[in-house]
Design a protein around this motif. Sequence first.
Motif, mmCIF file in Angstrom:
data_model
loop_
_atom_site.group_PDB
_atom_site.id
_atom_site.type_symbol
_atom_site.label_atom_id
_atom_site.label_comp_id
_atom_site.label_asym_id
_atom_site.label_seq_id
_atom_site.Cartn_x
_atom_site.Cartn_y
_atom_site.Cartn_z
ATOM 1 N N SER A 117 0.827 -1.207 0.000
ATOM 2 C CA SER A 117 0.000 0.000 0.000
ATOM 3 C C SER A 117 0.863 1.259 0.000
ATOM 4 C CB SER A 117 -0.891 -0.002 1.247
ATOM 5 O OG SER A 117 -1.570 1.226 1.364
ATOM 6 N N PRO A 118 0.384 2.341 -0.627
ATOM 7 C CA PRO A 118 1.092 3.615 -0.475
ATOM 8 C C PRO A 118 0.959 4.188 0.937
ATOM 9 C CG PRO A 118 -0.913 3.936 -1.756
ATOM 10 C CD PRO A 118 -0.763 2.449 -1.557
ATOM 11 N N PHE A 119 -0.059 3.753 1.676
ATOM 12 C CA PHE A 119 -0.236 4.287 3.031
ATOM 13 C C PHE A 119 0.832 3.720 3.954
ATOM 14 C CE2 PHE A 119 -4.425 4.772 1.125
ATOM 15 C CZ PHE A 119 -4.692 6.101 1.426
ATOM 16 N N VAL A 120 1.378 4.601 4.791
ATOM 17 C CA VAL A 120 2.378 4.248 5.800
ATOM 18 C C VAL A 120 1.843 4.772 7.139
ATOM 19 C CG1 VAL A 120 4.692 4.818 6.654
ATOM 20 C CG2 VAL A 120 4.360 4.188 4.245
ATOM 21 N N LEU A 121 1.768 3.893 8.124
ATOM 22 C CA LEU A 121 1.141 4.248 9.398
ATOM 23 C C LEU A 121 2.187 4.344 10.506
ATOM 24 C CD1 LEU A 121 -1.885 1.721 9.274
ATOM 25 C CD2 LEU A 121 -1.677 3.964 8.167
ATOM 26 N N LEU A 122 2.171 5.451 11.246
ATOM 27 C CA LEU A 122 3.076 5.650 12.380
ATOM 28 C C LEU A 122 2.252 5.736 13.654
ATOM 29 C CD1 LEU A 122 5.336 8.586 11.027
ATOM 30 C CD2 LEU A 122 5.470 6.143 10.468
ATOM 31 N N ALA A 123 2.629 4.977 14.678
ATOM 32 C CA ALA A 123 1.930 5.027 15.971
ATOM 33 C C ALA A 123 2.964 5.292 17.070
ATOM 34 C CB ALA A 123 1.153 3.741 16.213
ATOM 35 N N ASP A 124 3.262 6.577 17.265
ATOM 36 C CA ASP A 124 4.305 6.992 18.218
ATOM 37 C C ASP A 124 3.967 6.618 19.657
ATOM 38 O OD1 ASP A 124 5.310 8.288 15.985
ATOM 39 O OD2 ASP A 124 4.907 10.314 16.732
ATOM 40 N N ASP A 177 13.249 6.814 3.292
ATOM 41 C CA ASP A 177 14.334 6.945 2.308
ATOM 42 C C ASP A 177 14.271 5.813 1.282
ATOM 43 O OD1 ASP A 177 15.335 9.175 3.579
ATOM 44 O OD2 ASP A 177 17.049 8.138 4.492
ATOM 45 N N ARG A 178 14.043 4.591 1.781
ATOM 46 C CA ARG A 178 13.979 3.429 0.885
ATOM 47 C C ARG A 178 12.865 3.612 -0.138
ATOM 48 N NH1 ARG A 178 11.142 -1.137 -0.087
ATOM 49 N NH2 ARG A 178 9.529 -0.608 1.429
ATOM 50 N N ARG A 179 11.726 4.060 0.319
ATOM 51 C CA ARG A 179 10.594 4.253 -0.585
ATOM 52 C C ARG A 179 10.891 5.345 -1.608
ATOM 53 N NH1 ARG A 179 5.905 1.752 2.039
ATOM 54 N NH2 ARG A 179 4.523 2.960 0.702
ATOM 55 N N ARG A 180 11.486 6.434 -1.136
ATOM 56 C CA ARG A 180 11.843 7.528 -2.059
ATOM 57 C C ARG A 180 12.830 7.029 -3.117
ATOM 58 N NH1 ARG A 180 15.632 11.127 0.919
ATOM 59 N NH2 ARG A 180 16.953 9.381 0.325
ATOM 60 N N ASP A 181 13.865 6.320 -2.672
ATOM 61 C CA ASP A 181 14.903 5.868 -3.597
ATOM 62 C C ASP A 181 14.374 4.848 -4.602
ATOM 63 O OD1 ASP A 181 16.547 7.540 -2.212
ATOM 64 O OD2 ASP A 181 17.575 5.956 -1.083
ATOM 65 N N ALA A 182 13.338 4.106 -4.194
ATOM 66 C CA ALA A 182 12.745 3.105 -5.084
ATOM 67 C C ALA A 182 11.523 3.660 -5.822
ATOM 68 C CB ALA A 182 12.358 1.868 -4.280
ATOM 69 N N SER A 183 11.275 4.970 -5.693
ATOM 70 C CA SER A 183 10.118 5.629 -6.320
ATOM 71 C C SER A 183 8.796 4.973 -5.931
ATOM 72 C CB SER A 183 10.271 5.651 -7.844
ATOM 73 O OG SER A 183 11.417 6.380 -8.200
ATOM 74 N N ILE A 184 8.702 4.549 -4.668
ATOM 75 C CA ILE A 184 7.450 3.999 -4.136
ATOM 76 C C ILE A 184 6.656 5.157 -3.530
ATOM 77 C CG2 ILE A 184 6.437 2.452 -2.410
ATOM 78 C CD1 ILE A 184 9.094 0.833 -2.570
ATOM 79 N N PRO A 185 5.428 5.383 -3.979
ATOM 80 C CA PRO A 185 4.653 6.494 -3.428
ATOM 81 C C PRO A 185 4.300 6.269 -1.955
ATOM 82 C CG PRO A 185 3.288 5.168 -4.882
ATOM 83 C CD PRO A 185 4.682 4.632 -5.000
ATOM 84 N N THR A 186 4.244 7.362 -1.201
ATOM 85 C CA THR A 186 3.955 7.281 0.236
ATOM 86 C C THR A 186 2.887 8.288 0.622
ATOM 87 O OG1 THR A 186 6.179 6.523 0.815
ATOM 88 C CG2 THR A 186 4.919 7.600 2.549
ATOM 89 N N LEU A 187 1.859 7.784 1.311
ATOM 90 C CA LEU A 187 0.826 8.619 1.932
ATOM 91 C C LEU A 187 0.914 8.343 3.429
ATOM 92 C CD1 LEU A 187 -2.024 7.729 -0.603
ATOM 93 C CD2 LEU A 187 -0.680 9.847 -0.564
ATOM 94 N N LEU A 188 1.360 9.356 4.169
ATOM 95 C CA LEU A 188 1.772 9.141 5.557
ATOM 96 C C LEU A 188 0.627 9.471 6.520
ATOM 97 C CD1 LEU A 188 4.434 8.425 7.067
ATOM 98 C CD2 LEU A 188 4.980 10.873 7.017
ATOM 99 N N VAL A 189 0.382 8.544 7.460
ATOM 100 C CA VAL A 189 -0.692 8.741 8.444
ATOM 101 C C VAL A 189 -0.129 8.562 9.846
ATOM 102 C CG1 VAL A 189 -3.005 8.076 9.194
ATOM 103 C CG2 VAL A 189 -2.332 7.757 6.793
ATOM 104 N N MET A 190 -0.243 9.616 10.672
ATOM 105 C CA MET A 190 0.170 9.534 12.060
ATOM 106 C C MET A 190 -1.065 9.169 12.884
ATOM 107 S SD MET A 190 1.832 11.762 10.123
ATOM 108 C CE MET A 190 3.369 12.611 9.820
ATOM 109 N N MET A 191 -1.020 7.990 13.509
ATOM 110 C CA MET A 191 -2.186 7.440 14.207
ATOM 111 C C MET A 191 -2.112 7.776 15.705
ATOM 112 S SD MET A 191 -3.906 5.681 11.843
ATOM 113 C CE MET A 191 -4.897 4.513 12.789
ATOM 114 N N HIS A 192 -3.163 8.434 16.203
ATOM 115 C CA HIS A 192 -3.219 8.801 17.626
ATOM 116 C C HIS A 192 -4.637 8.616 18.155
ATOM 117 C CE1 HIS A 192 0.786 10.752 17.966
ATOM 118 N NE2 HIS A 192 0.610 10.979 16.680
ATOM 119 N N SER A 193 -4.753 8.623 19.497
ATOM 120 C CA SER A 193 -6.080 8.640 20.120
ATOM 121 C C SER A 193 -6.079 9.653 21.256
ATOM 122 C CB SER A 193 -6.462 7.248 20.631
ATOM 123 O OG SER A 193 -5.674 6.876 21.749
ATOM 124 N N PHE A 194 -7.273 10.151 21.575
ATOM 125 C CA PHE A 194 -7.382 11.194 22.609
ATOM 126 C C PHE A 194 -8.415 10.816 23.659
ATOM 127 C CE2 PHE A 194 -11.387 13.298 21.326
ATOM 128 C CZ PHE A 194 -11.511 12.917 19.991
#
Length: 268
Positions: free
Chosen positions: A34-41, A148-165
Amino acid sequence: MGGRVADSGLQTSLPLLGVDDPAVFTVHNPHGTSPFVLLADHAGQRVPAALNELGLAQTELDRHIGWDIGIAGTTRALAQRLDAWAIEQTYSRLLIDCNRPLVSPTLIPEVSDGTAIPGNIGLSDAQREQRIAAIHAPYHAHINAELDRRRDASIPTLLVMMHSFTPAMNGFQRPWHAGVLYHQDTRFAHALLQALRDEGDLVVGDNQPYSVNTHSDYAVPVHGEARGLVHVELEIRQDLIADAAGQQAWAERLERLFRTLQTSLLQR
Ligand SMILES: [Zn+2]
């Protein structure tokens, strides 16, 4: 348990993470398509054994101050549905907040929502550096390596920072089911805000319950804006994702919306 954590000289002479402490992060779907990349800090609530729960009762670590309740399960379920690369950070945000710049006064909070954090009071510079080196630095280095890996391989990225409140803060009942957060780049945020509102059954915050800025946030300015990636920070109210059924329901909803938005987001 109360009281100070450990002798400061002893504490800095030992590694922060011992052999029985878990890894700083877990990556799901390392080969996701998937182009989506999920971050859960704030996915985890662990404290290294050497720090004795930061002097807190487990009930405090279980509160919203200790972690983003429900977001680990939601992120995992969404990553699985999308076949998306996802990363969850293991340790409590009270140990060190991975969504704070290193200069933030709340990077290692001495008080959070009325609870004093004994293990964070009066830290030396060396103790602060140890937390950064053990948790914050390797977590973000791994995200950087993947981006960086995705950029260098021309893989598209849609970045989602996942949080709850938390549903209530300082006596105020928050009306939103979810919040869409952004700084200067609104490409993903405005599209997701509209899509969530079009669902018809949700109250959605526009930069609520928080807004993003470069002094208080790390992931949006560093991984999103500085790289020019299409990105959004999503906040889900914790009572809606406290159990597996809620997490699955939100993962299902977000999968549907993300798949609908994907083509247009990739053209922005
Ligand atoms: Zn969070």
